[in-house]
Design a protein around this motif. Structure first.
Motif, PDB file in Angstrom:
ATOM      1  N   ASP A 113      41.989  85.192  37.279  1.00  0.00           N
ATOM      2  CA  ASP A 113      41.153  84.291  37.798  1.00  0.00           C
ATOM      3  C   ASP A 113      41.230  84.227  39.149  1.00  0.00           C
ATOM      4  O   ASP A 113      42.116  84.869  39.670  1.00  0.00           O
ATOM      5  CB  ASP A 113      41.557  82.839  37.235  1.00  0.00           C
ATOM      6  CG  ASP A 113      41.130  82.604  35.797  1.00  0.00           C
ATOM      7  OD1 ASP A 113      40.265  83.605  35.107  1.00  0.00           O
ATOM      8  OD2 ASP A 113      41.112  81.526  35.213  1.00  0.00           O
TER       9      ASP A 113
ATOM     10  N   SER B 137      37.894  79.287  31.236  1.00  0.00           N
ATOM     11  CA  SER B 137      36.641  78.792  31.993  1.00  0.00           C
ATOM     12  C   SER B 137      35.355  79.277  31.524  1.00  0.00           C
ATOM     13  O   SER B 137      35.296  80.200  30.917  1.00  0.00           O
ATOM     14  CB  SER B 137      36.857  79.060  33.474  1.00  0.00           C
ATOM     15  OG  SER B 137      36.607  80.476  33.729  1.00  0.00           O
TER      16      SER B 137
ATOM     17  N   THR C 152      33.020  79.952  33.806  1.00  0.00           N
ATOM     18  CA  THR C 152      32.851  81.284  34.563  1.00  0.00           C
ATOM     19  C   THR C 152      33.099  82.433  34.113  1.00  0.00           C
ATOM     20  O   THR C 152      32.341  83.601  34.332  1.00  0.00           O
ATOM     21  CB  THR C 152      33.519  80.890  36.147  1.00  0.00           C
ATOM     22  OG1 THR C 152      33.405  79.605  36.332  1.00  0.00           O
ATOM     23  CG2 THR C 152      32.844  81.624  36.914  1.00  0.00           C
TER      24      THR C 152
ATOM     25  N   LYS D  88      23.985  83.523  43.074  1.00  0.00           N
ATOM     26  CA  LYS D  88      25.345  84.497  43.725  1.00  0.00           C
ATOM     27  C   LYS D  88      25.397  84.747  45.131  1.00  0.00           C
ATOM     28  O   LYS D  88      25.962  85.634  45.287  1.00  0.00           O
ATOM     29  CB  LYS D  88      25.754  85.536  42.665  1.00  0.00           C
ATOM     30  CG  LYS D  88      25.753  85.110  41.171  1.00  0.00           C
ATOM     31  CD  LYS D  88      26.078  86.302  40.162  1.00  0.00           C
ATOM     32  CE  LYS D  88      26.369  85.823  38.992  1.00  0.00           C
ATOM     33  NZ  LYS D  88      26.212  87.052  37.987  1.00  0.00           N
TER      34      LYS D  88
ATOM     35  N   MET E 277      34.253  73.478  34.976  1.00  0.00           N
ATOM     36  CA  MET E 277      34.609  74.182  35.958  1.00  0.00           C
ATOM     37  C   MET E 277      35.155  72.952  36.884  1.00  0.00           C
ATOM     38  O   MET E 277      34.527  72.158  37.303  1.00  0.00           O
ATOM     39  CB  MET E 277      33.118  74.386  36.780  1.00  0.00           C
ATOM     40  CG  MET E 277      33.364  74.894  38.149  1.00  0.00           C
ATOM     41  SD  MET E 277      32.832  76.534  38.544  1.00  0.00           S
ATOM     42  CE  MET E 277      30.965  76.536  37.921  1.00  0.00           C
TER      43      MET E 277
ATOM     44  N   ASN F 124      31.263  72.498  43.070  1.00  0.00           N
ATOM     45  CA  ASN F 124      31.943  73.506  41.965  1.00  0.00           C
ATOM     46  C   ASN F 124      32.980  74.341  42.664  1.00  0.00           C
ATOM     47  O   ASN F 124      32.587  75.047  43.745  1.00  0.00           O
ATOM     48  CB  ASN F 124      30.880  74.274  41.370  1.00  0.00           C
ATOM     49  CG  ASN F 124      30.063  73.628  40.599  1.00  0.00           C
ATOM     50  OD1 ASN F 124      30.205  72.287  40.146  1.00  0.00           O
ATOM     51  ND2 ASN F 124      28.673  73.892  39.969  1.00  0.00           N
TER      52      ASN F 124
ATOM     53  N   SER G 160      33.623  77.425  42.212  1.00  0.00           N
ATOM     54  CA  SER G 160      33.102  78.538  42.267  1.00  0.00           C
ATOM     55  C   SER G 160      32.290  78.894  43.828  1.00  0.00           C
ATOM     56  O   SER G 160      32.231  79.959  44.107  1.00  0.00           O
ATOM     57  CB  SER G 160      31.686  78.908  41.334  1.00  0.00           C
ATOM     58  OG  SER G 160      30.946  78.096  41.493  1.00  0.00           O
ATOM     59  N   GLU G 161      32.190  77.551  44.414  1.00  0.00           N
ATOM     60  CA  GLU G 161      31.847  78.042  45.906  1.00  0.00           C
ATOM     61  C   GLU G 161      32.885  77.911  47.104  1.00  0.00           C
ATOM     62  O   GLU G 161      32.461  78.186  48.116  1.00  0.00           O
ATOM     63  CB  GLU G 161      31.146  76.524  46.339  1.00  0.00           C
ATOM     64  CG  GLU G 161      29.592  76.476  45.735  1.00  0.00           C
ATOM     65  CD  GLU G 161      28.951  75.152  46.282  1.00  0.00           C
ATOM     66  OE1 GLU G 161      29.239  74.941  47.525  1.00  0.00           O
ATOM     67  OE2 GLU G 161      28.251  74.727  45.748  1.00  0.00           O
TER      68      GLU G 161
ATOM     69  N   ARG H 268      36.785  79.814  48.085  1.00  0.00           N
ATOM     70  CA  ARG H 268      37.728  80.931  47.898  1.00  0.00           C
ATOM     71  C   ARG H 268      39.320  80.594  47.923  1.00  0.00           C
ATOM     72  O   ARG H 268      39.468  79.699  49.054  1.00  0.00           O
ATOM     73  CB  ARG H 268      37.446  82.161  48.783  1.00  0.00           C
ATOM     74  CG  ARG H 268      38.267  83.484  48.185  1.00  0.00           C
ATOM     75  CD  ARG H 268      37.704  84.754  48.872  1.00  0.00           C
ATOM     76  NE  ARG H 268      37.887  84.788  50.487  1.00  0.00           N
ATOM     77  CZ  ARG H 268      39.324  85.228  50.922  1.00  0.00           C
ATOM     78  NH1 ARG H 268      39.937  85.664  50.167  1.00  0.00           N
ATOM     79  NH2 ARG H 268      39.433  85.129  52.298  1.00  0.00           N
TER      80      ARG H 268
END
Lengths: 418, 976, 228, 88
Positions: A301, A311, A313, C173, D1, D13, D15-16, D18
């Protein structure tokens, strides 16, 4: 009691008088006051170590403490890939011994672990990737491991459903083909080792969690568990993903970060995928079980965690990447997803053996590559416990290597191996 | 209207009924295993086949026993079929389309005569886990056995030429999500919407209503017809603008922070909601008895679905086996349709039954057998009778009371278990409720609620009342975020519609607990006796609930059997972990639209138009060569060449603090870099590993212009931002200019002559020496010029604003025509830089290499006060290097070792010992020699000309160490 | 800098526009599509469905520095802005970072004004012209929010993403700056990201927009829409 | 998430972002450290199954590096705050 007779004989006896209760694979015992050796972690590594302690060194006063059911941790959650096509000579030698042990494990354990050496392909999509595969192929060949670089025409023959046409983004330029690699029934390895360790006298304690480790003057004297206290002079930490939570009990820090590794499985399909396929840059690996399900996993992950929730994702990412390799699978359905946790070391190599605390030993640092090392890890640590000396094979994986600035180069290729 | 011909083809089709979803006016045709069948739009594949009298739809996974409809709601595996190139389709929920080609799965030679069912003869030797106990020795035979095992297993097929379908995704944001559109779901939606919340209501069926679409309201008068509650609810929902309804949409999973995933055909929804109400209803629980998997044994709700939704009656002579009022509902329902209800077999005492239809049915002459149960479904390919018998409280059968009843349909209505996978994924806790013999949700995290049958409420009016209130609670939580008092689960209105906990009736044939994996009750007992006693070990060893139904049909029964065999309570036995997806979802829907980011330079089209073969470099596509890389390299050496290096990372650093930062992040010295000068630098992390290299130019007094490798551009930008924002950022600003400038390297002895035609700037070395930066107008465009030497020739790197890229590139090509200019790609550049022995970070170095070992000691100033990596580099230099990166030339110029080959040395007994490896190697057209870079032990690498051997195709080929660059070692050409 | 002989600037979406059959024109030195099919059809598509327009020529300035807000106050008497808030095409992305969008060509003069202001007040503020480094794709039309919700996880409901708001997030993305700047009643969003990703983002949006009948529009249609 | 609150942009989220690893500041004077101490800084990690203070970067957003306190077993984010406010 000698190991039970041929398992198949037991099957026949069972067939003809089912009234007679079958022999138990492993018994439940009371927690003894004292054991010569206490192994924390009832996964494949801990149980293998108990087995080899008994079989090769006659040490049978051993307790394996598992906080849940045996195989509940990584051993029951990995995607069951076995291979030895690593990068460094030390890594290749170590995993090659493990493959050899796996090859006769069904016979040793009298339990079919269904080791299917069907061949393992690691795909390369860039020049850099091809060079890394060639580097691994060459090191493997020199170390006597069957691996070679193959090109798209042979890749297509081994794996017809793979799209070897010229992708703009992820062209398949070459692959590292490793015939001895394959998949195995991971739970069966756990149950086989548990059975043979139990038969030889080791006590397997499930639902028994270690809550403390007693140390006096730098030496281990005992452990505290949810079912009482045990005196012992030797404790082996074989808890993989949870390794740091045990080692802090003796005030030692490890170079580990625990990160979830997710996987998923599809509905059963008629057989069409005969090899294991791994892609370095797409971070995906896929194989088809004997029952016909596709088992798929990806890289660890993006952030550290002990949560095994999984997840969305992950599912989205792996679906996209699998369809990049196998466009014909868009109608195949995912049935279930799950996650395990992996303790990642800085140099992607295990950390085994002695620690500054006398009698406290570790079998950790197994990242995403732990299950495939279960037999050889158990065997070498059993030898270490019995002889109080580090076997040469695992000398490179000592904890002190970080202080001695002598890291193992497995991370060199930097592509996450599975 | 039913024509004569219809009755022949579809014997089981009933007369038109109110509430059915089929369009009888139109008939379409499809095939099943090659035979053509009629169907009406709105029919599912299963309803159309059942109408035509087809009962066997598939064969079971292990014993290949015939299987027919059981649940008719997409939860059990019995109707899995192949449709075209789509495997494992649930026939009972997949609408029929004209021309559909439906085929049975995993049968040989055919569904009717499946020879694989002969495996049953050996079933005595195939108990649970038999494959672990067989074919252990000899090991050699295992692959052969495995081959057969694999080909008998598996269900649907994947055709190699299946086209990649069209899929996409959509994000949704709302206050409240309702998962499940039955009476409880709709009511909760209304409650939430009236609370002012935005509501998304999802239901997996084509229409809302859940079980109200096909069941009889409990408390209505004796003549059952479709409930009146449904129309009122639907009407209210229609009027409510805040409710958006998504039918044919399954909610697949709950993820952290109320992140939900749902799928509708080829579209995946990703939903962030503030609260979620789980109204997913319940699964009807099968009973375990001899031959309970025989086609013709169906759950009560399945029969009602077929009858009321599709006007199909699966059997004319029915025996109802029940343990609560549900069985009597179904009996009354079928009775009113003129079906001959042969018997009602109720395991309870007479006084325990409080069904309102009892008297009507008894008066109509329906035989009732209290304290009775079914022992066996009689028949081979389909039900033709039921053997029943009396049982006492300890579920013991009294053999004398057995009798056989003729029938062609056995209805099982033993009760329900809540469908709570979604609820438990949230971390919600459950408890076994003795009163109704169900495992019920008892707690949920904030913002998660469970209503209706999923929470154990059975009566429709209780469901509606409760759900409405919980809906408004969910809206309140969404609005304010604080947890309202009413989060406790359904209060007193829980009407205990009890599920039978006598899950298994003893017998002497096969009794199936898990339909997907053919696991019998004997298998469960044997597994537990062998030690696989915990519910998790039992699941993994027996593979119960690991098939397509994921436990919907078998989990509850397995828990009861496991508790009984271990002598544990149901609560102690526990449940296995609930995991997404709640229903299987295709890889295509999860992948969605293909979005793989690709970066291209502004003159990408020019490259394609001029025959460039592109390569992938990180996210970039770059020209690898234009047909002949060797000629391109020679062209640069002899004349002049042009390469597009736009992907180069380009960072602007401004402010008084920059010099000190450069001192800290580079290994060499920086503070005396005067304006206009350029210096090469290496960056390391604190482990001393080389992260990146590039040049940095001092543009004007407080502006620096730094380059990084193209693949490292983003990581270095983020890495620098970290150092700046965690203490080293005083008086420094960092801006990413990578895409603001395109960069072209004009290299070769004629490069100055070409460039002079396009600028007034004095390019001679006196005014513009090597490793300098100048601003200049090139072809009327304001550019930055850097004199660098990666290729080893006189070269000018032109950095021009990207909007002018094509203009400047074409101007350079035009100006260079008279000098024989040609574009060159990455491959030629690799040859040129190798001839100069210049390293490439990431190819010659890897994630463990330090600059000292990489032969860049000249760039490491250990006398600097501190810089990233210094302590580790001090240590490495003190302890001596373990390996060194050095140039080599092959003894035989025609032998070019591939990159990655190992450098070996035979030890005493002839075994090869690895002492290094080749990182770069090419044939140099200019030097007509095979040259490269490699890692060697220091003692060998330090002797110029020392020989060593590389293993190539099993042979050892000689190479020699070369310290100096292979071409223009003194770098004169760079400084022309 | 003499503009007479300065060559024409091209946007990263030029090859795509050529492929889609656009006729080109020039605006402030940039070669941009004038029209793809017919201005009327393109205007209707914008009013009824959703369209994409290449607005890369818009000037783009980045202001970095803890005192960026006071420089903006002095130079352009801009009031204080909350994070993600914008006025007069100036948007605060972070306490120390502002993004300025200007009509094509105007960025040079504005940058000069800001630079002199910051020099006079001796405040350490870096003003960078990143116009050449960004592709700007304008998404216009009633279906724009639904289209964007197929490629970006932000909430585009007006309550969450009102007019004159700028948010940086991942879209298809990739990292993009998304600015809502409506054209009259028509919702309109600018998608601003590194120019090398421009073609990829454009193609991805066109693919995602097929179900809405998305079409590209040229300068003519855009000018007409903005005049109303 | 996981929903992570960027101190600058608000809830986004995960995912934005690091992940930057558990917080460990670079020693002020590295040359004063022994090999063991330096190796300890480089490699050893607490890796707790508990609340952990760690770095995050809003790389797909405003580019801010910030700190978060997160419970590593449940992934519950207790709070996020700018580095400047670490000892506030």
């Amino acid at each position: 009691m000698l190991p039970t007779k041929q398992m198949s004989v037991q099957l026949l006896r069972q067939a003809f008088n089912s009234s007679q209760p079958p022999p138990r694979m492993w018994r439940s015992h009371e927690l003894k006051e004292r054991y010569d050796v206490v192994i924390i972690g009832g996964g494949a590594h801990g149980l293998a170590c108990a087995y080899y302690l008994a079989k090769e060194h006659g040490i049978t006063d051993v307790a394996v403490l598992e906080k849940s059911y045996i195989g509940a941790g990584g051993s029951g959650r990995n995607t069951a890939i076995v291979r030895s096509n690593y990068l460094t000579p030390e890594g290749v030698r170590f995993y090659n011994e493990s493959v050899k042990l796996y090859e006769q494990l069904s016979d040793d354990l009298n339990f079919n672990v269904m080791f299917s050496q069907r061949g393992h392909l690691t795909l390369a999509h860039t020049d850099g990737g091809v060079n890394t595969m060639r580097r691994r192929a060459e090191v493997n060949q020199i170390e006597g491991v069957d691996s070679r670089l193959i090109w798209p025409d042979e890749i297509k023959r081994l794996c017809p459903y793979l799209d070897v046409s010229d992708h703009p983004r992820y062209p398949i330029l070459a692959a590292l083909y490793h015939p001895p690699g394959g998949i195995i029934r991971h739970d069966a390895v756990v149950w086989g080792y548990a059975h043979q360790a139990d038969v030889r006298g080791a006590h397997i304690h499930q639902n028994t969690e270690v809550t403390g480790i007693k140390v006096k003057k730098g030496k281990v004297t005992g452990v505290e568990t949810t079912r009482g206290r045990i005196k012992t002079g030797t404790v082996l930490n074989a808890t993989a993903g949870w390794a740091s939570t045990i080692t802090t009990m003796v005030d030692i820090k490890l170079p580990l970060t625990t990160i979830p590794l997710q996987a998923c499985v599809t509905e059963p399909l008629k057989p069409f995928l005969d090899v294991v396929v791994v892609s370095g840059s797409l971070h995906v690996y896929i194989s088809q079980t004997d029952r016909g399900e596709l088992v798929m996993g990806a890289s660890v992950d993006p952030f550290s965690s002990y949560s095994m929730a999984g997840s969305l994702t992950f599912l989205e990412g792996i679906a996209g990447h699998v369809l990049e390799l196998f466009p014909a699978l868009s109608n195949v359905r995912i049935l279930r997803q799950w996650a395990g946790i992996c303790e990642m070391p800085p140099d992607y190599s295990p950390i085994m053996g002695f620690t500054p605390i006398n009698g406290f030993l570790i079998d950790v640092g197994w990242g995403t590559y732990g299950f495939k090392a279960s037999p050889i890890a158990g065997k070498t640590l059993a030898e270490l416990i019995a002889t109080d000396k580090t076997p040469d094979l695992i000398a490179p994986f000592r904890l002190s290597r970080f202080e001695e600035n002598d890291l193992v180069g497995e991370k060199g290729a930097a592509s996450v191996g599975h | 209207m039913r024509t004569e011909q219809d009755t022949l083809i579809t014997p089981n089709r009933l007369h038109p009924k109110e509430g059915e979803v089929i369009d009888r006016a139109t008939t379409i045709r499809f095939t099943f295993d090659g035979v053509e069948y009629p169907a009406h739009p709105g029919d599912t594949v299963a309803s159309a086949l059942t109408a035509a009298g087809v009962q066997v739809l598939s064969r079971s996974f292990k014993y290949h026993r015939p299987r027919g409809l059981l649940c008719c709601s997409g939860h059990c595996p019995n109707c899995l079929v192949q449709i075209g190139d789509e495997p494992n389709v649930r026939a009972c929920t997949r609408p029929v389309e004209a021309g559909m080609e439906v085929r049975a799965q995993n049968v040989w030679p055919s569904l009717k005569r499946d020879l694989l069912s002969l495996t049953q003869l050996g079933s005595r030797f195939m108990p649970v886990g038999f494959y672990y106990k067989t074919f252990i020795r000899p090991q050699k035979l295992w692959p052969l056995y495995e081959h057969t095992l694999r080909h008998v297993a598996g269900l649907g097929e994947v055709h190699i030429d299946t086209p990649l379908g069209e899929f996409d995704k959509q994000y949704l944001h709302t206050d409240v999500v309702i998962a499940g559109g039955g009476p409880a779901g709709i009511s909760a939606a209304l409650g939430a919407a009236e609370g002012g919340a935005q509501v998304l209501l999802f239901d997996e069926n084509p229409t809302l209503g859940g079980h109200l679409r096909f069941t009889v309201p409990l408390d209505s008068s004796s003549t059952p017809e479709v409930s009146k509650d449904l129309p009122e609810l639907l009407e209210a929902a229609n009027q409510q603008p805040n409710i958006a309804v998504f039918t044919d949409t399954s909610v697949l999973g709950w993820y952290q922070d109320n992140w939900l995933c749902a799928v509708k055909g080829t579209r995946l929804f990703k939903i962030r909601t503030k609260s979620v109400v789980v109204a997913t209803g319940a699964y009807e629980v099968p009973l375990i008895f001899d031959n309970n998997d025989l086609p013709g044994v169906m759950l009560g709700s399945a029969v009602q679905r077929l009858v009321h939704l599709f006007g199909v009656l699966p059997g004319k002579q029915v025996v109802i086996v029940t343990a609560n009022e549900d069985g009597w509902d179904v009996a009354a329902d079928l009775q009113s349709l003129g079906v001959n209800v042969g018997a009602i077999v109720d395991e309870r005492e007479p006084n325990a039954c409080s069904s309102p239809y009892r008297d009507g049915l008894v008066n109509a002459g329906v035989p009732v057998f209290y304290r009775h149960t079914i022992l066996e479904a009689i028949g081979s390919n389909a039900v033709r009778g039921a053997k029943i018998a009396r049982i006492d409280e300890r579920a013991a059968i009294s053999p004398t009371t057995t009798q056989s009843l003729n029938c062609n349909l056995i209805v099982i209505s033993m009760g329900w278990t809540p469908a709570t996978e979604l609820a438990y994924m949230t971390g919600g806790k459950s408890e076994y409720n003795e009163e109704c013999a169900k495992i019920l949700p008892v707690s949920s995290p904030p913002g998660v609620y469970v209503v209706g049958r999923a929470s154990g409420t059975h009566a429709v009016d209780s469901q509606i009342a409760e759900a409405h209130q919980i809906g408004s609670t969910a809206a309140a939580f969404a609005g304010s975020g604080e947890v309202n008092k009413l989060t406790a689960q359904s209060s007193g209105t829980l009407e205990p519609r009890r599920t039978s906990d006598r899950v298994c009736v003893p017998g002497n044939k096969k009794r199936f607990v898990c339909y997907c994996e053919d696991v019998t009750d004997e298998d469960v007992e044997l597994a537990i006796a062998e030690g696989y006693d915990s519910i998790e070990l039992l699941k993994r060893y027996s593979t119960i609930s690991m098939g397509p139904c994921q436990g919907a049909m078998c989990s509850m029964n397995t828990i009861h059997l496991c508790a009984r065999a271990n002598d544990w309570t149901v609560q102690e036995t526990g449940t296995t972990t609930a995991r997404p997806p709640t229903t299987p979802v295709t890889l295509g829907a999860l992948a969605g639209q293909n979005m793989e980011p690709v970066q291209t330079t502004p003159i990408h089209q020019w490259h394609l138009d001029h025959g460039a073969a592109m390569m992938v470099a990180g996210l970039w596509l770059r020209p690898n060569h234009y047909g002949d890389p060797a000629a391109e390299a020679m062209g640069v050496r002899e004349r002049v060449g042009l390469i597009d290096v736009s992907p180069l990372g380009k960072l602007q650093l401004t402010g008084p603090g920059v010099p000190e930062l450069l001192e800290r992040i580079y290994t060499n010295r920086w503070e005396n870099l005067r304006v206009g000068r350029v210096r090469y630098g290496v960056m390391c992390n604190d482990e001393g590993v080389v992260l990146n290299d590039g040049v940095c130019a001092h543009l004007n007094d407080e502006t620096w212009y730094m380059t990084t490798t193209s693949t490292g551009a983003t990581t270095i930008f983020e890495w620098l931002q970290w150092w700046l924002q965690s203490g080293w950022g005083e008086g420094i600003h960092l801006t990413d200019l990578t895409d603001v400038y395109s960069a072209f390297n004009l290299a070769g002895p004629q490069s100055r002559a070409v460039l002079e035609k396009l600028t007034e700037r004095d390019l001679a070395s006196k005014a513009f020496p090597y490793m300098r930066i100048r601003s200049a107008k090139i072809a009327d465009v304001p550019c930055r010029l850097l004199r660098l030497g990666f290729t080893g020739e006189l070269s000018y790197e032109v950095h021009c604003p990207s909007g002018y890229a094509l203009h400047v590139w074409e101007a350079l090509m035009e100006a260079g025509r008279e000098f024989g200019i040609a574009p060159f790609g990455v491959e030629a550049q690799r040859i040129l830089r190798l001839e100069k022995a210049h390293i490439i970070v990431g190819q010659d170095t890897d994630a463990m290499s330090d600059p000292l070992s990489a032969n860049m000691a000249w760039a490491v100033k250990l006398d600097k006060p501190d810089f990233l990596g210094k302590p580790s580099l001090m240590r490495i230099s003190d302890e001596g290097l373990k390996q060194l990166l050095v140039g080599f030339k092959m003894a035989d110029p025609d032998v070019v070792p591939d990159e990655g080959l190992q450098i070996v040395e035979p030890d005493a007994d002839g075994r090869l010992k690895i002492i290094g490896w080749v990182t770069s190697s090419r044939f140099s057209p200019t030097l007509a020699a095979a040259i490269g870079l490699c890692w060697l032990p220091p003692e060998l690498a330090s002797q110029d000309g020392a020989p060593f051997t590389i293993r190539i195709d099993g042979h050892l080929k000689e190479a020699r160490v070369q310290h100096s660059a292979f071409y223009d070692p003194d770098g004169e050409r760079l400084r022309m | 800098m003499s503009t007479s002989k300065t060559p024409t600037k091209l946007t990263p979406l030029r090859s795509i526009a050529q492929r889609l059959g656009a006729t080109f024109t020039e605006e402030q030195g940039w070669r941009i599509p004038e029209v793809y099919t017919a201005a009327e059809g393109e205007i209707t598509a914008a009013r009824e469905r959703v369209v994409l327009a290449d607005e890369t020529p818009n000037g783009k300035l980045l202001l970095e520095g803890d005192h960026a807000d006071s420089v903006l106050m002095d130079a352009l008497d801009l009031g204080s802005l909350q994070i993600n808030e914008g006025s007069d095409r100036i948007y605060r992305l972070r306490n120390d970072i502002f993004f300025m969008s200007t009509p094509p060509g105007r960025e040079v003069r504005v940058q000069k004004k800001l630079t002199t202001t910051s020099a006079v007040s001796k405040q350490f503020v870096t003003i960078t012209d990143i116009t050449h480094g960004r592709a700007e794709i304008r998404v216009i039309g009633p279906d724009s929010q639904e289209l964007l919700s197929k490629v970006c996880g932000l909430d585009f409901h007006p309550s969450a993403f009102p007019n004159e708001t700028a948010k940086q997030s991942s879209l298809a993305k990739t990292t993009q700056l998304i600015i809502r700047r409506d054209i009259g009643e028509l919702p309109a969003f600018s998608i601003i990201g590194t120019q090398s990703l421009g073609p990829y983002v454009w193609d991805t949006m066109m693919e995602a927009g097929r179900e809405f009948g998305i079409v590209p529009i040229g300068r003519a249609a855009l000018a007409a829409l903005e005049e109303e | 998430m996981l929903l992570l609150t960027c101190p600058n942009c608000g809830d986004r989220n995960v995912s934005e972002f690091r992940f930057g690893g558990e917080l460990s500041s670079r020693p002020k004077d590295p040359s004063a450290l022994s090999s063991a101490e330096w190796a300890n800084y480089l490699y050893m990690r607490n890796n707790v199954m508990d609340a952990q203070t760690e770095w995050w970067h809003h790389n797909a957003g405003c580019g801010l590096w910030f700190l978060a306190e997160r419970h590593t077993r449940t992934n519950e984010v207790i709070k996020t705050y700018p580095y400047a406010k670490r000892n506030a």
